[in-house]
Design an enzyme around this catalytic site. Structure first.
Site, PDB file in Angstrom:
ATOM      1  N   ASP A 116     -10.227  -7.344 -18.156  1.00  0.00           N
ATOM      2  CA  ASP A 116     -10.296  -8.459 -19.103  1.00  0.00           C
ATOM      3  C   ASP A 116      -8.883  -8.926 -19.444  1.00  0.00           C
ATOM      4  O   ASP A 116      -8.111  -8.204 -20.081  1.00  0.00           O
ATOM      5  CB  ASP A 116     -11.031  -8.004 -20.366  1.00  0.00           C
ATOM      6  N   HIS A 159       0.814  -1.216   0.000  1.00  0.00           N
ATOM      7  CA  HIS A 159       0.000   0.000   0.000  1.00  0.00           C
ATOM      8  C   HIS A 159       0.850   1.270   0.000  1.00  0.00           C
ATOM      9  O   HIS A 159       0.383   2.340  -0.398  1.00  0.00           O
ATOM     10  CB  HIS A 159      -0.944  -0.011   1.208  1.00  0.00           C
TER      11      HIS A 159
END
Length: 462
Positions: free
Chosen positions: A384, A166
């Protein structure tokens, strides 16, 4: 329902290096990147169906190759965090690489859908689908900043899971990276990303003479309470659950709020915060924090493609008894007021950076705090990899691991028959009996039934 058991063949961990030479340098991290609160790893997971017949392709092979290409542009991810002066972290762009695993699991997507929880977060099989997952602040420095795993399923589908440090990026930055990776999987000869990444952390340096303009209660650790609820949280066995709110549920909630333009985030957050407050001692202060993305809304405006932490986390404080005794509209008003304060003051982010510079990188207001992170606009489910959109894509679990008392609930859009919002909650066993009741045309009531503290005692209003 018992947890499904299936054999898993785990491949050796590989270090994937950038495909071509990258700059060898140290990169500056801003005070927002380097908050102790962000010194952990964000886990994400995507489930993909098999390709159509005749389209044979090994997902692990193509993703591994694309990952090496992606690291050329995102070369800091192939580096390591090192300790700098005064406890501050820096990025050593040493190109030591990221971890990649190729795994096979003897299970199908249909079987995974049928078990309790299905594909929604928290992922019940994250330990199988992300072998190198770690919680909390473990392995922050001198270790890979990205770990990725592709697990092939016997139905022909696969699971893509990864964790990102992070300190290097927030969820927006992680989304930007995984979108670029998907571009390279579909177009292996692509030479550059649609959206080139931008480091530019130097835009977020503190003033030479730090001068905070706001009090920044989000970084104050002291709580005015007779009860140290953080100790209580450490003794509780935390687990996670997930609730689903349809569009009709959210509309029913909004209809109970006498406020124009009430947002979905506001009503869901208000509902969850009040339920969490019911668990606390009545004379205890409860804090709500939620990250706000400031890339385009604060000064200086960050360039398109910035993938570092650009979040500020305003905080509102109120006694638990007052919060739960008021109607839902009261909590919504507090949230709306806090958002407006931050959004109307474009200097709030700079003020926070100066405050951190003067007061140090605190552990955040982690006692009895409840945090809701709105990820619904980041469409991880649309990523995708050449196999079409995933069945689920997004956070794999809630929480930050080793921060006692801080409950983090990601809010994501999720398609389950109808499009709605999925909230993944880290809960103590006293709150495991949270559920949704529907009365009078599906008016939603979130009821936390606790053996020793029934809600009627709190005067809980809707």
């Amino acid at each position: 329902m018992a947890k499904l058991r299936f054999p898993v063949v785990i491949g050796e961990a590989e270090l994937i290096l950038p495909e071509s030479p990258t700059p060898v340098e140290f990169k500056y991290l801003s005070n927002l990147d380097d908050l102790v609160f962000f010194r952990h790893h964000m886990p994400f997971i995507h489930y993909y169906n098999s390709r159509h017949e005749g389209e044979l392709c090994d997902p692990a092979a193509v993703i591994r190759r694309a990952l090496s290409k992606a690291l050329v542009h995102y070369y800091p991810l192939a580096g390591r965090l090192r300790h700098g002066e005064n406890g501050k972290l820096v990025v050593d762009c040493c190109a030591e690489g990221v971890v990649f695993r190729d795994v096979e699991a003897d299970v199908t997507l249909e079987q995974l859908k049928m078990v309790a929880g299905g594909l929604r977060p928290p992922s019940p099989y994250l330990s199988e689908f992300l072998v190198d997952d770690v919680k909390g602040g473990a392995f922050i420095t001198d270790s890979p900043l990205l770990c990725m795993q592709v697990t092939r399923l016997k139905c022909g589908g696969f699971v893509l899971a990864y964790r990102v440090n992070h300190c290097i990026c927030d969820a927006y930055g992680a989304f930007q990276f995984i979108k670029y990776l998907s571009e390279l999987v579909r177009e292996p000869n692509r030479s550059s990303p649609t959206q080139p990444p931008v480091w530019s952390r130097e835009l977020l340096v503190p003033n030479s003479t730090p001068c905070p303009l706001f009090p920044h209660t989000e970084y104050h650790l002291n709580i005015n309470s007779k009860h140290d609820t953080s100790k209580l949280m450490r003794t509780q066995k935390l687990t996670q659950t997930s609730i689903f709110l349809t569009g009709h549920d959210v509309f029913a909630l909004k209809s109970k709020i006498n406020k124009p333009k009430t947002t979905t985030f506001e009503v869901i957050t208000a509902l969850l915060w009040r339920a969490w407050a019911c668990f606390l001692a009545l004379d205890c202060e409860t804090r709500l924090v939620f990250p706000i993305d400031t890339r385009r809304s604060h000064t200086p405006v960050l360039p398109v493609g910035y993938y570092g932490v650009a979040l500020i986390t305003p905080c509102t404080i109120i006694h638990a008894k007052q919060l739960v005794s008021q109607p839902l509209s009261f909590a919504v008003g507090l949230i709306s007021e806090l958002k407006s304060k931050v959004q109307d003051h474009k200097e709030y982010r700079s003020s926070a950076i100066d405050f951190i510079e003067m007061n140090g990188r605190s552990r955040f207001c982690n006692k009895v705090a409840f945090a809701v992170s709105d990820l619904s606009k980041l469409r991880f489910d649309k990523v995708d990899m050449g196999w079409g959109q995933c069945l689920y894509g997004g956070f794999a679990r809630a929480g930050v691991g080793d921060v006692p008392g801080l409950m983090v609930a990601p809010l994501v859009r999720y398609k389950e028959r109808r499009m709605g919002w999925r909230v993944c909650l880290p809960l103590s066993h006293c709150l495991l009996r949270l559920w949704m009741c529907f009365k009078r045309r599906c008016v939603v009531r979130l009821i936390a039934l606790m053996p020793s503290h029934p809600l009627s005692r709190f005067g809980y209003k809707y």
